[in-house]
Each structure stands twice: as structure tokens, then as C-alpha cells.
Design a protein around this motif. Sequence first.
Motif, PDB file in Angstrom:
ATOM      1  N   UNK A 140       0.833  -1.203   0.000  1.00  0.00           N
ATOM      2  CA  UNK A 140       0.000   0.000   0.000  1.00  0.00           C
ATOM      3  C   UNK A 140       0.865   1.250   0.000  1.00  0.00           C
ATOM      4  N   UNK A 141       0.239   2.338  -0.398  1.00  0.00           N
ATOM      5  CA  UNK A 141       0.825   3.673  -0.259  1.00  0.00           C
ATOM      6  C   UNK A 141       0.004   4.409   0.784  1.00  0.00           C
ATOM      7  N   UNK A 142       0.677   5.105   1.687  1.00  0.00           N
ATOM      8  CA  UNK A 142      -0.023   5.778   2.763  1.00  0.00           C
ATOM      9  C   UNK A 142       0.425   7.226   2.821  1.00  0.00           C
ATOM     10  N   UNK A 143      -0.546   8.139   3.017  1.00  0.00           N
ATOM     11  CA  UNK A 143      -0.288   9.581   2.996  1.00  0.00           C
ATOM     12  C   UNK A 143      -0.564  10.151   4.371  1.00  0.00           C
ATOM     13  N   UNK A 144       0.274  11.064   4.798  1.00  0.00           N
ATOM     14  CA  UNK A 144       0.166  11.658   6.125  1.00  0.00           C
ATOM     15  C   UNK A 144      -1.224  12.240   6.355  1.00  0.00           C
ATOM     16  N   UNK A 145      -1.630  12.240   7.600  1.00  0.00           N
ATOM     17  CA  UNK A 145      -2.948  12.742   7.956  1.00  0.00           C
ATOM     18  C   UNK A 145      -2.891  14.127   8.574  1.00  0.00           C
ATOM     19  N   UNK A 146      -4.008  14.829   8.477  1.00  0.00           N
ATOM     20  CA  UNK A 146      -4.128  16.157   9.067  1.00  0.00           C
ATOM     21  C   UNK A 146      -5.466  16.230   9.798  1.00  0.00           C
ATOM     22  N   UNK A 147      -5.428  16.699  11.054  1.00  0.00           N
ATOM     23  CA  UNK A 147      -6.674  16.803  11.824  1.00  0.00           C
ATOM     24  C   UNK A 147      -7.332  18.165  11.700  1.00  0.00           C
ATOM     25  N   UNK A 148      -6.791  19.031  10.829  1.00  0.00           N
ATOM     26  CA  UNK A 148      -7.421  20.323  10.569  1.00  0.00           C
ATOM     27  C   UNK A 148      -7.109  21.410  11.580  1.00  0.00           C
ATOM     28  N   UNK A 149      -6.274  21.140  12.567  1.00  0.00           N
ATOM     29  CA  UNK A 149      -5.970  22.148  13.578  1.00  0.00           C
ATOM     30  C   UNK A 149      -4.845  23.066  13.115  1.00  0.00           C
TER      31      UNK A 149
END
Length: 293
Positions: A243-252
Amino acid sequence: MLSLPPAMQAALDSGVTQLAWCWLITRRDGAQLGFTDHDGVLEIDGVACEPGSGLIPGHIRAETGSPARGAAFGAVSSDRISATGIAKGLYDSARVEVWRVDWAEPETRVRVFTGEIGEIRRSGAGFEVELAGLSARLNRRIGRVFSKACDAELGDARCGVDVSASAYTGEGSVEDVASTASFTAEGLAGFTPGWFAHGRLVWLTGANAGAVARVETHELRGGAVQIALAGASVFPLAAGDTFQIIAGCDGRAETCRAKFANFARFRGCPHIPGNDVLVRHAGSEPVRDGGRR
């Protein structure tokens, strides 16, 4: 009110009809599929509507002031509507036309519904499709909602972060499967735990190849990287699936500044007062900017 062809109206008046249902689905990639509950192929606007598709109509209801809504039920098959195609989002917002057709003379027909596919719910080898009329688009949000959190999608034009950079994208493989939504991963040891939480995962190989999933958590347990997805995968996971995985952002705002160094393009309003300012007791806090809720 529907305007029926004279031949169809005459058949209805006589009490003897030769009617069948036909569905035309136009996906966003331009592919067109036709289905019918008749026992033979019927052609509508150059599209062959094939029988034996397992697509069954549900009720379509329209009320004054509300968009028409309906449902259709079917079975997943390898050559028509596949589970992989559903998982890849090929049918999301696809255009749907429902026709009532005289199967003896397919040119005698009337279109009874035009809309698009909404939510698709799968259960085993079957699925249920929500159909929404075109007027449902009027219920969609237009413009922005002002809030503390950023309303951009990480990596889109409004955000501007290059998610293809090695700092934000990784590739790994499944080492051990815990469930259809969680597994131990290899290849991500160089990333801080939590880096991919709220991010996106794209399956590259395996039964789910091409499917996209949301990452719920990214943790380190006993020296092993644990990934939990927001929902179960369509097909069972297997060791070795890549798989390829992309960093997450919680919007803060804090995340935008510290993790992505992108605060200049932050699309939220971090200092907007909250409703708590109206009800908070005077003098309860030295700073009254609505920052604590």
C-alpha cells in the motif's frame, strides 16, 4: 406529471401491457452500463440493457419541496458491477436513468426518473444503491463554513502541501492481519507514531488493489507498527499486500504549523470566538477568545 407515448397509454388503458424496467448508468469515467428485468436484451439510446443483472428497483418517491429519492438492489458480479469497482468509487455520483419500456417495441418508452447514485451499502455478495433526484444537488453546501478547523483537503489546491514528498508519503506492506480494518505494517518504521492518523491509504496489490481507505490510527505497539482503518476493507487483507499511505491532518492550526509548515495557507479561523463566550461566567478565564470548548 409524466407524458406517456400514445401507444403506451393505449396499452395501459386496454389492461394488457408488455412493460419492463431498464436502467442506464453513466459513470464519471464515461462508461455506460444498461440493465433490465426483462429476459432479453433491450436497447436504449444505443446502450444494450442486459438481463440477468440482478438489479431490482425499489420504491421511488417524490414529494413537493423535496428531491425524488429511491433505491435499487442488486448482486455483485465479476463482469458487470464488481465489488472492486464499487470500492474504487467508480459508481460514486454516477448518473442514473430509469425507463419504463415496452419490451416488444423498445422505442415505446418513458423515462420515469433521472438522478445519481448516492450511498452504496454492501452486504456479502449483494448491494443496495441509494438514488437521489437531480434536485438533491440544491441541498448541497455552497460556499464555506467558518470554523476553527481547516476545511481544505490535505494536498488539494487550497491546501497546497505536496503530499508526494517523501516526508508525507510512505509505502509499506501488511505483515500480520488482525481484522479487515487493522493490521501490522512493515516499511513504516521511519515515521513517527500518529504521523498517518487521519490520512489516506491506497492499496497497490492484493484483492483490494486500487481501493482507497481512511486511516483511523497509526500506533507503535511492542515495536510493531499498527494501522487501523476507518472502515472494513471490501475484501479480506492478506500478508504481503502492499500500500501507499499519505500523512494525515486533523485540521488544527497547530498541526498545520508544526507538521506541514503551511500555516500561511491555513483555511480555518483559529481565533474565531465560540458559543462558549456567550455563556461563560465573567472572569472565569483570563483569556476569553473561545479557544476552549
